[in-house]
Design a protein around this motif. Structure first.
Motif, PDB file in Angstrom:
ATOM      1  N   ILE A 130       0.434  -0.715   0.219  1.00 21.26           N
ATOM      2  CA  ILE A 130       0.242   0.058   0.286  1.00 21.26           C
ATOM      3  C   ILE A 130       0.713   1.422  -0.420  1.00 21.26           C
ATOM      4  N   PRO A 131       0.951   1.992  -0.881  1.00 23.34           N
ATOM      5  CA  PRO A 131       1.490   3.109  -1.272  1.00 23.34           C
ATOM      6  C   PRO A 131       1.654   4.540  -0.246  1.00 23.34           C
ATOM      7  N   GLY A 132       2.271   5.731  -0.498  1.00 26.39           N
ATOM      8  CA  GLY A 132       2.030   6.934   0.670  1.00 26.39           C
ATOM      9  C   GLY A 132       1.081   7.776   0.083  1.00 26.39           C
ATOM     10  N   SER A 152      -1.760   1.114  -6.812  1.00 24.97           N
ATOM     11  CA  SER A 152      -1.049   2.249  -7.114  1.00 24.97           C
ATOM     12  C   SER A 152      -2.663   3.655  -6.667  1.00 24.97           C
ATOM     13  N   TRP A 153      -2.258   4.801  -7.117  1.00 27.25           N
ATOM     14  CA  TRP A 153      -3.574   5.278  -6.726  1.00 27.25           C
ATOM     15  C   TRP A 153      -3.054   7.059  -6.925  1.00 27.25           C
ATOM     16  N   GLY A 210      -0.420   5.189   3.350  1.00 26.83           N
ATOM     17  CA  GLY A 210      -0.905   3.640   3.326  1.00 26.83           C
ATOM     18  C   GLY A 210      -1.095   3.041   4.866  1.00 26.83           C
ATOM     19  N   SER A 211      -0.342   3.418   5.152  1.00 21.38           N
ATOM     20  CA  SER A 211      -1.323   3.440   7.601  1.00 21.38           C
ATOM     21  C   SER A 211      -2.170   3.083   7.771  1.00 21.38           C
ATOM     22  N   GLU A 218     -11.289   2.107   1.125  1.00 22.30           N
ATOM     23  CA  GLU A 218     -11.909   2.121  -0.125  1.00 22.30           C
ATOM     24  C   GLU A 218     -11.059   1.004  -1.204  1.00 22.30           C
ATOM     25  N   GLN A 219      -9.751   1.759  -1.563  1.00 18.52           N
ATOM     26  CA  GLN A 219      -8.595   1.853  -2.230  1.00 18.52           C
ATOM     27  C   GLN A 219      -8.045   0.248  -1.438  1.00 18.52           C
ATOM     28  N   VAL A 220      -8.166  -0.443  -0.667  1.00 16.13           N
ATOM     29  CA  VAL A 220      -7.524  -2.202   0.152  1.00 16.13           C
ATOM     30  C   VAL A 220      -8.379  -2.762   0.277  1.00 16.13           C
ATOM     31  N   ALA A 221      -9.335  -2.323   0.973  1.00 13.58           N
ATOM     32  CA  ALA A 221     -10.913  -3.418   0.937  1.00 13.58           C
ATOM     33  C   ALA A 221     -10.546  -4.721   0.157  1.00 13.58           C
TER      34      ALA A 221
END
Length: 180
Positions: free
Chosen positions: A12-14, A42-43, A80-81, A60-63
């Motif tokens: 998961i990016p920063g 990527s986002w 990303g944390s 919403e991006q990770v789940a």
């Protein structure tokens, strides 16, 4: 069947730090070398939203990525944390590089964790709180003088040495805790 073949890691990016940049590249490689299939997120974070309000967007991006995998490891940097909320909800381990320990939503997510997680930060990072990190988990790497990018003052080789320290901590966490 090789148990390692079922391993997955979600990177998961920063906010301005992609999934193949420095710290994340090495943390991801540590997981890959242990047989994990990598899922790279990527986002482009939406502009103008205060940091404190970005947790729902990160979720919403990770789940959706996590939901398609069996018990992945989550590896996130900075923004990303906020993925720690997904880890807590689904009982997943995590590696959180320069986590946002001064943002209550991030700390609340870490407090709800049921699986182990590693926190990595530097004493010159405004988002880092070493005492709080050690309260949240026994797995902490704190680097004196390192800023939010885990760079330290002085010759660049010192920052490269910090990258080595972070990689070593991630490998030990994976070998001794996550994938014993």
């Amino acid at each position: 069947m090789n148990a390692a073949s079922d391993r997955h890691a979600v990177v998961i990016p920063g906010g301005n730090y992609g999934p193949l940049a420095g710290l994340l590249a090495y943390a991801g490689e540590a997981a890959a070398r242990r047989g994990a299939h990598l899922e790279l997120i990527s986002w482009t974070p939406p502009p103008g939203r205060p940091l404190e309000e970005r947790l729902p967007w990160v979720r919403e991006q990770v789940a959706p990525v996590v939901d398609g995998l069996a018990a992945p490891l989550l590896i996130g940097k900075s923004l990303g944390s906020f993925g720690a909320a997904v880890a807590a909800e689904r009982g997943l381990p995590g590696v959180w590089l320069t986590p946002l320990l001064t943002v209550p939503a991030c700390v609340d997510a870490l407090r709800r964790a049921t699986e182990p997680f590693l926190l990595v930060g530097g004493t010159a990072d405004d988002f880092w709180d070493g005492a709080l990190a050690r309260e949240l988990t026994p797995y902490v790497l704190e680097v004196a003088g390192a800023g939010h990018g885990m760079m330290v003052p002085g010759p660049l080789v010192r920052s490269a040495e910090v990258l080595g320290q972070v990689t070593t901590a991630v490998e030990a966490f994976l070998d001794d805790v996550v994938w014993r």
